[in-house]
Structure formats: structure tokens, C-alpha cells
Motif scaffolding. Structure first.
Motif, mmCIF file in Angstrom:
data_model
loop_
_atom_site.group_PDB
_atom_site.id
_atom_site.type_symbol
_atom_site.label_atom_id
_atom_site.label_comp_id
_atom_site.label_asym_id
_atom_site.label_seq_id
_atom_site.Cartn_x
_atom_site.Cartn_y
_atom_site.Cartn_z
ATOM 1 N N PHE A 191 24.790 41.635 26.008
ATOM 2 C CA PHE A 191 24.990 41.715 27.419
ATOM 3 C C PHE A 191 26.028 40.570 27.681
ATOM 4 O O PHE A 191 25.987 39.508 27.831
ATOM 5 C CB PHE A 191 24.049 41.407 28.571
ATOM 6 C CG PHE A 191 23.858 42.118 29.818
ATOM 7 C CD1 PHE A 191 24.256 43.128 30.715
ATOM 8 C CD2 PHE A 191 24.851 40.458 30.390
ATOM 9 C CE1 PHE A 191 24.107 42.944 31.951
ATOM 10 C CE2 PHE A 191 24.449 40.699 31.555
ATOM 11 C CZ PHE A 191 24.570 42.211 32.245
ATOM 12 N N CYS A 192 27.324 41.242 28.392
ATOM 13 C CA CYS A 192 28.816 40.934 28.778
ATOM 14 C C CYS A 192 28.151 40.041 30.481
ATOM 15 O O CYS A 192 28.793 41.119 31.398
ATOM 16 C CB CYS A 192 29.236 40.918 28.230
ATOM 17 S SG CYS A 192 31.363 39.816 28.376
ATOM 18 N N PRO A 193 28.238 39.241 30.747
ATOM 19 C CA PRO A 193 28.275 39.052 31.724
ATOM 20 C C PRO A 193 29.733 39.224 32.994
ATOM 21 O O PRO A 193 29.384 38.578 34.485
ATOM 22 C CB PRO A 193 27.418 37.214 32.552
ATOM 23 C CG PRO A 193 27.748 36.800 30.510
ATOM 24 C CD PRO A 193 28.035 37.762 30.125
ATOM 25 N N TRP A 194 30.583 39.329 32.234
ATOM 26 C CA TRP A 194 32.050 38.966 32.425
ATOM 27 C C TRP A 194 32.559 39.901 33.153
ATOM 28 O O TRP A 194 33.389 40.541 33.451
ATOM 29 C CB TRP A 194 32.676 38.112 31.859
ATOM 30 C CG TRP A 194 32.416 37.083 30.770
ATOM 31 C CD1 TRP A 194 31.682 36.117 30.253
ATOM 32 C CD2 TRP A 194 32.750 35.754 31.849
ATOM 33 N NE1 TRP A 194 31.776 35.028 29.754
ATOM 34 C CE2 TRP A 194 32.327 34.494 31.197
ATOM 35 C CE3 TRP A 194 33.375 35.587 32.948
ATOM 36 C CZ2 TRP A 194 32.150 32.861 31.225
ATOM 37 C CZ3 TRP A 194 33.592 34.126 33.419
ATOM 38 C CH2 TRP A 194 33.136 33.344 33.187
ATOM 39 N N VAL A 195 31.620 41.424 32.037
ATOM 40 C CA VAL A 195 32.054 42.575 32.722
ATOM 41 C C VAL A 195 31.217 43.537 33.652
ATOM 42 O O VAL A 195 31.010 44.212 33.834
ATOM 43 C CB VAL A 195 32.550 43.368 31.106
ATOM 44 C CG1 VAL A 195 33.789 42.822 30.754
ATOM 45 C CG2 VAL A 195 31.084 43.495 31.025
ATOM 46 N N GLY A 196 29.672 42.731 33.573
ATOM 47 C CA GLY A 196 29.020 42.658 33.994
ATOM 48 C C GLY A 196 28.069 44.368 33.349
ATOM 49 O O GLY A 196 27.336 45.004 34.539
ATOM 50 N N ASN A 197 27.888 44.279 32.556
ATOM 51 C CA ASN A 197 27.577 45.219 32.160
ATOM 52 C C ASN A 197 27.180 44.690 30.205
ATOM 53 O O ASN A 197 27.813 44.339 29.469
ATOM 54 C CB ASN A 197 28.049 46.949 31.626
ATOM 55 C CG ASN A 197 27.507 48.074 32.055
ATOM 56 O OD1 ASN A 197 26.281 47.726 31.432
ATOM 57 N ND2 ASN A 197 28.096 49.641 31.720
ATOM 58 N N CYS A 198 25.766 45.993 30.143
ATOM 59 C CA CYS A 198 25.617 45.910 28.302
ATOM 60 C C CYS A 198 27.303 46.681 27.789
ATOM 61 O O CYS A 198 27.626 47.478 28.200
ATOM 62 C CB CYS A 198 24.518 46.570 27.566
ATOM 63 S SG CYS A 198 22.645 45.311 28.467
ATOM 64 N N ILE A 199 27.409 45.779 26.344
ATOM 65 C CA ILE A 199 28.049 46.686 25.459
ATOM 66 C C ILE A 199 27.168 47.265 24.062
ATOM 67 O O ILE A 199 26.710 46.434 23.658
ATOM 68 C CB ILE A 199 29.029 45.318 25.419
ATOM 69 C CG1 ILE A 199 29.687 44.802 26.511
ATOM 70 C CG2 ILE A 199 29.717 46.311 24.315
ATOM 71 C CD1 ILE A 199 30.616 45.295 26.989
ATOM 72 N N GLY A 200 27.426 49.028 24.292
ATOM 73 C CA GLY A 200 27.315 49.296 23.351
ATOM 74 C C GLY A 200 27.591 50.831 23.410
ATOM 75 O O GLY A 200 29.265 50.801 23.038
ATOM 76 N N LYS A 201 26.889 51.822 22.196
ATOM 77 C CA LYS A 201 27.316 52.708 22.150
ATOM 78 C C LYS A 201 29.017 52.885 22.879
ATOM 79 O O LYS A 201 30.197 53.157 22.597
ATOM 80 C CB LYS A 201 27.363 53.348 21.107
ATOM 81 C CG LYS A 201 26.932 54.854 20.875
ATOM 82 C CD LYS A 201 26.390 55.542 20.075
ATOM 83 C CE LYS A 201 26.825 57.082 19.436
ATOM 84 N NZ LYS A 201 26.088 58.038 18.715
ATOM 85 N N GLY A 202 27.887 53.272 23.940
ATOM 86 C CA GLY A 202 28.759 54.147 24.818
ATOM 87 C C GLY A 202 30.387 53.354 25.844
ATOM 88 O O GLY A 202 31.238 54.228 26.307
ATOM 89 N N ASN A 203 30.571 52.313 25.478
ATOM 90 C CA ASN A 203 31.503 51.469 26.322
ATOM 91 C C ASN A 203 31.933 50.446 25.406
ATOM 92 O O ASN A 203 33.202 49.634 25.945
ATOM 93 C CB ASN A 203 31.508 50.840 27.336
ATOM 94 C CG ASN A 203 30.194 49.470 27.696
ATOM 95 O OD1 ASN A 203 29.272 49.555 26.677
ATOM 96 N ND2 ASN A 203 29.695 48.936 27.925
#
Length: 382
Positions: free
Chosen positions: A221-233
Motif C-alpha cells: 500500500f503506497c500512501p504517496w499515491v493513496g492506493n494499493c499497488i496490485g495486479k490492476g494498477n
């Protein structure tokens, strides 16, 4: 999975109240993950909440934990999930990154490119200046995509079965229980059962505590982008990092060339006379290089992981995952590595990449455990 954890007894105590009274922290955690968080504010006939009951019965640390969990869930009038600033809370530090990128580009344009204290622009310097602006702008577009895209959320148990079930409640419950009849659970891999999402997680999937969802191919989870980093992004995130890295390197080079040309033209004195000029360009170079080092480290790391088809979470916790301890001596070995080219294609086109199974067919330990369990059932039936 269908236990009525919200139903109170004659004393007004829910299962969460009784778990707090007994001081059973594991039961409290399981109930909270299963959806009992709203009951943290529920009171019994004496007017006591679960956290207050835990403290009264001598379980002080459990009571403090429940109180902090409630405060985190509610968050107050402004910063809670339903507060006035809920949107800013959900975006984490994403506005900081937007401000930093836009601020650096603005400083570059006005204090490096269009600085009247410097000699006129040459054609190569002007071309590289456009590279900086274009790559930074494209990076912002990909940053927006990274923040707003579905990172690979796995549907909840009820939600995933609703499309294939009849309208009757019995049919829905039957299919729900059938989906939990997984070979991973038969093999004893209970860590793959998510009580919050009510699913058996596939391999490489992890429940994110911040988004409260299971994410396929969870990286971090990256607070700098405000979202989880996973398969979709993940592909958006990696492309964003490399575009911004190009912008940072090119802008630093242009700024250094401009400063060098100003010094050679003997315009140092005139540049510093107005209190601005070259000082702002030097400040930009220092700030740019500082950000560049951080972005370069992250960009190279992510690119390396994509090439090897491995995630940050897997590298940090590989000793916890049986499917990564497939070496002859239990050492790290990634069974999903299909070669650099194939790995990069899968990351670039996530919709075409297959979902990881819940269990590897060639895992000897899990297969043996499953066979023994089935043999035990057959013996019991006989």
C-alpha cells in the motif's frame, strides 16, 4: 460465516462483549475482522461498551486496543470515514506528490528555462526542456490512473457468488459454503481464509488493512499515491515512476547546463544582483537531485521485481509463504517466474494474466497433507 454476531443476549451482550469480558484477544480480532466493528459502540444493559468491560475485568491492554480501534474506525467529525475531510483522508499523501511535481515543473520553467539572467536557450536545451514538461505531465496522468484504478480487489464471498446463485437464500448459502470447500483449507493452509472478505484467497493475494479488501498480486500500500499497488494498477505505477525519473534526470541536466553557461558568460554578478536568478536555479538542482535519488531507487526496484515476477510483499515475507520455499533446502524459489519477457508482458497487460491458483499442484507438502486428510475421512466413514 452466517453467525449472527450482532445479536445480543438478555444482558445486552454481543459476542464481542463476551470476548472482551473473557479477555480473549484472538476472538476479538476475529470478530472485528468479520464485521463486528460497529459493535464497539454498542452498550449492554449497564451501559458499558466492550472496551469498558475489558478494562473492568482486568484486561486493560485489550480494552485500550478496542478503544483505539473504535477511534480509528470513527475518526471524528472531520477525518473519519464519513467526515467532512474523508476524501483527503482516503487519498493519504497523494496531494503532496501532486504539489511536489507541479511545484518542481513550475520552478524549472520560470527559474531555469525562462530565467532572464541566463544566456538565450540553445536548440538542444529547449528540446530537453520540452522532454521534462511532457514526461512530467504524462507522469501525472499515470499517477491519477494509479490512484483511481482498481488495484485488483477480489470480490467478497457473497458478492462473488451472487451472480451464479438462485434467488433463494438456501441456494446462496449452499454455493457460499461450497466456495469455501477449498483444497487449500483441506491442506491446512488456514492463513488463506479471509474472514473479512469471506473468501479463500488465491496465492499472491493479501488482505490490505488500509483498504480493508483482498488485493490480487498485492505488492504494497503506497500512501504517496493513496492506493494499493496490485495486479490492476502496478503497470501504471511503474510507468509513472520511470516517466518522473526521466523528467528529474533531464531537468537536473538542463539546470546544470544553464548554470554552467551563465558562469561562463560572466553573468554571475548580474544573476545574483536581483536576489534571485542563479540562486533559485541552484536551489532547484539540490531539490531535484534529492527527489531523483528516492524515485530512482523505487523505480529500479519495481522494474527489477516486475522482470522477476515477484512483489515487494513476497520478498519481504517470503519465509511465510510455502509456495516461495520450493527450493531443495527450503530456500527462496519463485514458481511464477516465467522469464523476463513473459513476466513484463503479464505486468503490462494484467487483464490477460491468469489469476494465481489457491494451491500449487506440485507442492509435495500440501499434496501429502491433503491425501492424509482424505484418508482419515475415509477411515472415519468406514
Amino acid at each position: 460465516m452466517d453467525a449472527r454476531y450482532t445479536l445480543p443476549d438478555k444482558e445486552g451482550c454481543t459476542p464481542l462483549h463476551w470476548a472482551a469480558i473473557r479477555g480473549n484477544g484472538e476472538a476479538c480480532t476475529l470478530l472485528l475482522q468479520g464485521g463486528s466493528a460497529p459493535l464497539l459502540a454498542a452498550t449492554d444493559v449497564t451501559g458499558s461498551t466492550p472496551s469498558q468491560l475489558a478494562v473492568e475485568k482486568g484486561h486493560r491492554y485489550l480494552g485500550v486496543h478496542l478503544a483505539e480501534y473504535r477511534e480509528k474506525q470513527e475518526g471524528g467529525k472531520w477525518c473519519g470515514k464519513k467526515g467532512h475531510l474523508a476524501f483527503l483522508t482516503s487519498t493519504q499523501l497523494c496531494p503532496v506528490i501532486w504539489s511536489l511535481i507541479i511545484g518542481l515543473v513550475t520552478l524549472f520553467v520560470y527559474q531555469v528555462v525562462q530565467n532572464t539572467s541566463f544566456p538565450p536557450l540553445t536548440v538542444p536545451v529547449a528540446a530537453w526542456s520540452w522532454v521534462v514538461v511532457i514526461s512530467a505531465s504524462l507522469g501525472l496522468i499515470l499517477l491519477y490512473k494509479t490512484t483511481t484504478a482498481d488495484p485488483g480487489f477480489v470480490a467478497h464471498g457473497r458478492q462473488s457468488n451472487s451472480k451464479n446463485t438462485s434467488n433463494s437464500g438456501n441456494g446462496e448459502r449452499y454455493n457460499h459454503y461450497k466456495s469455501l470447500d477449498s483444497p487449500a483449507l483441506w491442506a491446512g493452509n488456514w492463513s488463506q481464509l479471509c474472514v473479512t472478505c469471506k473468501i479463500v484467497r488465491p496465492l499472491r493475494c493479501k488482505h490490505c488493512g488500509t483498504t480493508d479488501r483482498c488485493v490480487e498480486l498485492f505488492d504494497h500500500f503506497c500512501p504517496w499515491v493513496g492506493n494499493c499497488i496490485g495486479k490492476g494498477n502496478r503497470h501504471y505505477f511503474v510507468a509513472f515512476l520511470w516517466l518522473e525519473l526521466v523528467a528529474l534526470v533531464a531537468s537536473a541536466g538542463v539546470a546544470i547546463v544553464r548554470i554552467h553557461s551563465a558562469v561562463r558568460a560572466a553573468s554571475w554578478a548580474s544573476a545574483g544582483a536581483g536576489g534571485g536568478g542563479i540562486q533559485w536555479a541552484i536551489f532547484f538542482v539540490i531539490l531535484d537531485i534529492f527527489v531523483l535519488i528516492s524515485v530512482a531507487a523505487l523505480a529500479i526496484t519495481q522494474a527489477s521485481q516486475v522482470a522477476r515476477n515477484v512483489t515487494t510483499n513476497e520478498l519481504a515475507n517470503w519465509h511465510r509463504y510455502k509456495y516461495l520455499r520450493t527450493g531443495p533446502d527450503g530456500s527462496f524459489q519463485n514458481p511464477f517466474d516465467k522469464g523476463c519477457k513473459h513476466n513484463c508482458v503479464e505486468a503490462l497487460f494484467p487483464a490477460r494474466a491468469p489469476t494465481a491458483p489457491v494451491m500449487l499442484a506440485f507442492d509435495p507438502q500440501e499434496t501429502m497433507s491433503l491425501v492424509k486428510m482424505e484418508q482419515g475421512q475415509l477411515a472415519a466413514n468406514v
